[in-house]
Motif scaffolding. Structure first.
Motif, mmCIF file in Angstrom:
data_model
loop_
_atom_site.group_PDB
_atom_site.id
_atom_site.type_symbol
_atom_site.label_atom_id
_atom_site.label_comp_id
_atom_site.label_asym_id
_atom_site.label_seq_id
_atom_site.Cartn_x
_atom_site.Cartn_y
_atom_site.Cartn_z
ATOM 1 N N ASP A 1 -4.132 -1.615 5.556
ATOM 2 C CA ASP A 1 -4.687 -2.298 7.078
ATOM 3 C C ASP A 1 -4.853 -1.287 8.014
ATOM 4 O O ASP A 1 -5.725 -1.355 8.728
ATOM 5 N N GLU B 1 4.390 -6.923 4.829
ATOM 6 C CA GLU B 1 3.732 -8.634 4.921
ATOM 7 C C GLU B 1 3.295 -9.424 3.797
ATOM 8 O O GLU B 1 3.589 -10.589 3.731
ATOM 9 N N GLY C 1 10.291 4.770 11.010
ATOM 10 C CA GLY C 1 9.620 6.308 11.077
ATOM 11 C C GLY C 1 8.698 6.329 12.139
ATOM 12 O O GLY C 1 7.750 5.527 12.537
ATOM 13 N N LYS D 1 -0.044 -18.287 -0.471
ATOM 14 C CA LYS D 1 -0.718 -18.822 -2.018
ATOM 15 C C LYS D 1 0.164 -19.975 -2.615
ATOM 16 O O LYS D 1 -0.159 -20.764 -3.436
ATOM 17 N N THR E 1 -4.884 -6.796 0.311
ATOM 18 C CA THR E 1 -3.754 -5.991 -0.308
ATOM 19 C C THR E 1 -4.660 -5.383 -1.396
ATOM 20 O O THR E 1 -4.062 -4.134 -1.670
ATOM 21 N N VAL F 1 0.949 -1.078 -0.061
ATOM 22 C CA VAL F 1 0.008 0.061 -0.068
ATOM 23 C C VAL F 1 0.863 1.328 0.081
ATOM 24 O O VAL F 1 0.751 2.217 -0.908
ATOM 25 N N GLU G 1 11.039 2.486 5.284
ATOM 26 C CA GLU G 1 10.840 1.116 5.588
ATOM 27 C C GLU G 1 11.722 0.499 6.489
ATOM 28 O O GLU G 1 13.053 0.858 6.300
HETATM 29 C C1 LIG Z 1 -1.396 -15.187 6.186
HETATM 30 C C2 LIG Z 1 -1.912 -13.770 5.461
HETATM 31 C C3 LIG Z 1 -2.570 -14.168 4.085
HETATM 32 C C4 LIG Z 1 -2.899 -13.252 3.450
HETATM 33 N N1 LIG Z 1 -3.331 -13.468 2.097
HETATM 34 C C5 LIG Z 1 -3.961 -12.301 1.486
HETATM 35 C C6 LIG Z 1 -4.292 -12.484 0.207
HETATM 36 O O1 LIG Z 1 -4.086 -13.779 -0.412
HETATM 37 N N2 LIG Z 1 -4.876 -11.519 -0.356
HETATM 38 C C7 LIG Z 1 -5.280 -10.285 0.129
HETATM 39 O O2 LIG Z 1 -5.611 -9.296 -0.709
HETATM 40 N N3 LIG Z 1 -4.728 -10.081 1.261
HETATM 41 C C8 LIG Z 1 -4.041 -11.099 2.017
HETATM 42 N N4 LIG Z 1 -3.812 -10.833 3.305
HETATM 43 C C9 LIG Z 1 -3.654 -9.326 3.764
HETATM 44 C C10 LIG Z 1 -2.712 -8.807 3.142
HETATM 45 O O3 LIG Z 1 -1.223 -9.372 3.795
HETATM 46 C C11 LIG Z 1 -2.728 -7.254 3.785
HETATM 47 O O4 LIG Z 1 -4.015 -6.581 3.579
HETATM 48 C C12 LIG Z 1 -1.591 -6.291 3.364
HETATM 49 O O5 LIG Z 1 -0.293 -6.796 3.494
HETATM 50 C C13 LIG Z 1 -1.729 -4.964 3.811
HETATM 51 O O6 LIG Z 1 -0.708 -4.123 3.208
HETATM 52 P P1 LIG Z 1 -0.206 -2.738 4.028
HETATM 53 O O7 LIG Z 1 0.883 -2.378 3.146
HETATM 54 O O8 LIG Z 1 -1.135 -1.929 4.486
HETATM 55 O O9 LIG Z 1 0.619 -3.419 5.275
HETATM 56 P P2 LIG Z 1 1.902 -4.486 5.460
HETATM 57 O O10 LIG Z 1 1.886 -5.354 4.281
HETATM 58 O O11 LIG Z 1 1.805 -4.892 6.660
HETATM 59 O O12 LIG Z 1 3.174 -3.105 5.067
HETATM 60 C C14 LIG Z 1 3.357 -2.378 6.211
HETATM 61 C C15 LIG Z 1 4.937 -2.126 6.194
HETATM 62 O O13 LIG Z 1 5.062 -1.154 6.852
HETATM 63 C C16 LIG Z 1 6.421 -1.357 7.720
HETATM 64 N N5 LIG Z 1 6.257 -0.588 9.012
HETATM 65 C C17 LIG Z 1 5.515 -0.587 9.850
HETATM 66 N N6 LIG Z 1 5.872 0.196 10.860
HETATM 67 C C18 LIG Z 1 6.750 0.978 10.443
HETATM 68 C C19 LIG Z 1 7.606 2.137 10.924
HETATM 69 N N7 LIG Z 1 7.271 2.649 11.855
HETATM 70 N N8 LIG Z 1 8.476 2.525 10.216
HETATM 71 C C20 LIG Z 1 8.803 2.019 8.884
HETATM 72 N N9 LIG Z 1 8.343 0.920 8.277
HETATM 73 C C21 LIG Z 1 7.152 0.471 9.102
HETATM 74 C C22 LIG Z 1 6.471 -2.720 7.806
HETATM 75 O O14 LIG Z 1 7.631 -3.205 7.949
HETATM 76 C C23 LIG Z 1 5.626 -3.153 6.541
HETATM 77 O O15 LIG Z 1 6.680 -3.553 5.439
HETATM 78 C C24 LIG Z 1 -3.105 -11.735 3.964
HETATM 79 C C25 LIG Z 1 -2.770 -11.558 5.472
HETATM 80 C C26 LIG Z 1 -2.201 -12.837 6.227
HETATM 81 C C27 LIG Z 1 -1.686 -12.488 7.425
#
Ligand SMILES: Cc1cc2nc3c(=O)[nH]c(=O)nc-3n(C[C@H](O)[C@H](O)[C@H](O)COP(=O)(O)OP(=O)(O)OC[C@H]3O[C@@H](n4cnc5c(N)ncnc54)[C@H](O)[C@@H]3O)c2cc1C
Length: 494
Positions: free
Chosen positions: A319, A49, A122, A59, A327, A23, A42
């Protein structure tokens, strides 16, 4: 642009993005495309994640499981796939898909879209300011001219079960990166992560026991028949599902995890996976410096602005804003939010009308989700329960997918069910759920119908190809029609 030198003097950017999961990367891409100087921070791996501990590796584990289950239903092929999975090959493929937990490809991509990267943790440090603690112990102070976007995602929400701290439980991270199948795996939870990981590890050689709190069944946020059919599939695969079961205490003795359930039952396992929901990664991002409470979800308006912070400079996407923990939906928000930040910074009009160019309207009405189990579940829009809760007037139309020719071709003994929720006031589809092998690929058609608010009358002209599982669409329309326009009896010949 290159990875920014970490100890350079304080710097100012148009936009600062904290968190480079799927995201954050997309927010940064869109603000950069709008001509705004953008930096992303990052602390672990670019891709977050999803790329390394969630969607992608899970997957990769599930694909061979589902493919084998489906192949076993195809006459002439069944014998060829009668044996066990090649676990080592599956895990090696999972490692490949996860790029061996390296992110240089994503760094190259960031460079190609002219976004600066700072590695480190951050934290907000007052309005429009962010401080980054870098891995070498340095500090970088950043100021944003226009916007800061928090895209820090979530972590597993663990309950405060006595003994849990000492057990080293699996979370999604261990469940997606393990290098062997534990002999006995207990999974706590009955949601999407729980059922997907149960399907994967049972097929990879574990004896899985699922502990599901309450009696709402599996996948309790979806239509009840989805959880029921997935439970049937898991049981047939050998998973032991126990409802109304919660862990009273747990401890590790040697290599074994010993559990006591709240009804006194004792269980022994080699590993225990907690798939008990997600908590926002906001405990340590400096929320208190802008008047917010650390650890809270960040509530946003449809353009992604955090509503509790004045002057509209703080955004949250993915999220962390708790709108839809997926995602694809987070990346959709990122595209809208990035465009909104760009429009506001460039003094252009922001289209906040429903389905406008700068709002994430679909979060409210058209969130698609696939559960990758055998059978699959694909759903979008309202469920029957949500319709009741929100007072939407809907009519439920069900159809047994096994009756369409495409399903019969797809698999012998096909089992599945399709449900449409027809909005009776608008004559459109408000929700759809499909359960059965191969239904994941039906979901985009349903998403177009729901997001496009396509009138049912027009859907009659969207003809499903013969013989495909999509014929279920036609049968659903016919079921609805026949209920409202019963057949007339032709006059008898005189
Ligand atoms: C087991 C599992 C399977 C999943 N399968 C699916 C699927 O098949 N399809 C789907 O659509 N969704 C799936 N999801 C959900 C999906 O993983 C999340 O919706 C998605 O990762 C959210 O993206 P994001 O960028 O919001 O957060 P994240 O992917 O959690 O990324 C957040 C990032 O921020 C970084 N970060 C956090 N705090 C800080 C900070 N203070 N300073 C610097 N960096 C920081 C973290 O290191 C991370 O890299 C699944 C989730 C799980 C747990």
């Amino acid at each position: 642009m290159t990875e920014a030198a970490t100890n350079a003097a304080d710097r100012t950017y148009d936009v600062i993005v904290i968190g480079a999961g799927p995201v954050g990367e997309n927010v940064a891409d869109r603000t950069s495309a709008a001509g705004l100087s953008t930096v992303i921070i990052e602390r672990e791996l670019l891709g977050g994640e999803c790329s390394f501990w969630a969607c992608e590796p899970s997957k990769a584990l599930l694909r061979p499981v589902i493919a084998r289950a489906e192949a076993r239903r195809v006459p002439g092929l069944r014998q060829a796939v009668a044996g066990p999975l090649d676990v080592a090959a599956v895990l090696a493929h999972r490692d490949e898909i996860s790029n061996h937990w390296r992110d240089e490809d994503q760094v190259d991509w960031l460079n190609s879209v002219s976004v600066d990267l700072i590695r480190g943790h951050g934290r907000l440090d007052g309005p429009r300011r962010v401080t980054v603690r870098t891995p070498d112990g340095g500090t970088v102070r950043l100021t944003a001219r226009h916007a800061v976007a928090v895209c820090t995602g979530t972590t597993t929400a663990l309950p405060d079960t006595p003994g849990l701290d000492s057990v080293r439980p699996w979370t999604n991270r261990e469940a997606t990166t393990a290098d062997h199948a534990p002999g006995r795996l207990v999974i706590v939870g009955g949601g999407v992560v729980a059922v997907e990981m149960a399907a994967a590890w049972q097929a990879l050689g574990s004896q899985v026991t699922m502990l599901v709190r309450g009696d709402a069944g599996l996948l309790s946020k979806m239509e009840p028949f989805a959880g029921e059919l997935v439970a049937d599939g898991l049981r047939e695969a050998g998973v032991d599902i126990r409802y109304g079961a919660s862990v009273a205490s747990v401890f590790r003795e040697g290599r074994e995890v010993r559990l006591t359930l709240s009804d006194g039952t004792k269980l022994v396992a080699d590993e225990i996976l907690y798939a008990t929901g997600r908590a926002p990664s906001t405990r340590d991002v400096g929320l208190d410096t802008v008047g917010l409470t650390p650890g809270d979800w960040l509530t946003v308006d449809d353009t992604g602005v955090v509503t509790a912070v004045a002057e509209g400079w703080l955004y949250a996407a993915g999220d962390v804003n708790h709108r839809a923990l997926l995602t694809h939906q987070g990346k959709y928000q990122a595209r809208m939010i990035g465009a909104a930040i760009g429009a506001r910074a460039n003094g252009e009009p922001v289209d906040e009308t429903r389905w406008g160019a700068h709002v994430s309207t679909a979060d409210h009405t058209a969130v698609p989700q696939v559960v990758f189990t055998d059978p699959e579940v694909a759903s979008v829009g309202l469920t029957t329960r949500e319709a009741e809760r929100t007072g939407r007037r809907v009519e439920v139309v069900d159809y047994d997918i096994a009756r369409v020719a495409g399903a019969h071709q797809y698999a012998e003994g096909y089992r599945g069910l399709a449900r449409l929720l027809v909005d009776v006031d608008r004559g459109t589809v408000a929700g759809a759920t499909f359960v059965g092998p191969g239904v994941g690929e039906l979901l985009y058609s349903a998403t177009v119908a729901v997001a496009g608010e396509v009138p049912l009358e027009r859907l009659w002209h969207a003809v499903p190809a013969f013989p495909t599982i999509s014929e279920a669409w036609l049968r659903l329309l016919e079921t609805y029609r026949d209920r409202h326009q019963p057949r007339r009896t032709p006059p008898a010949h005189s």
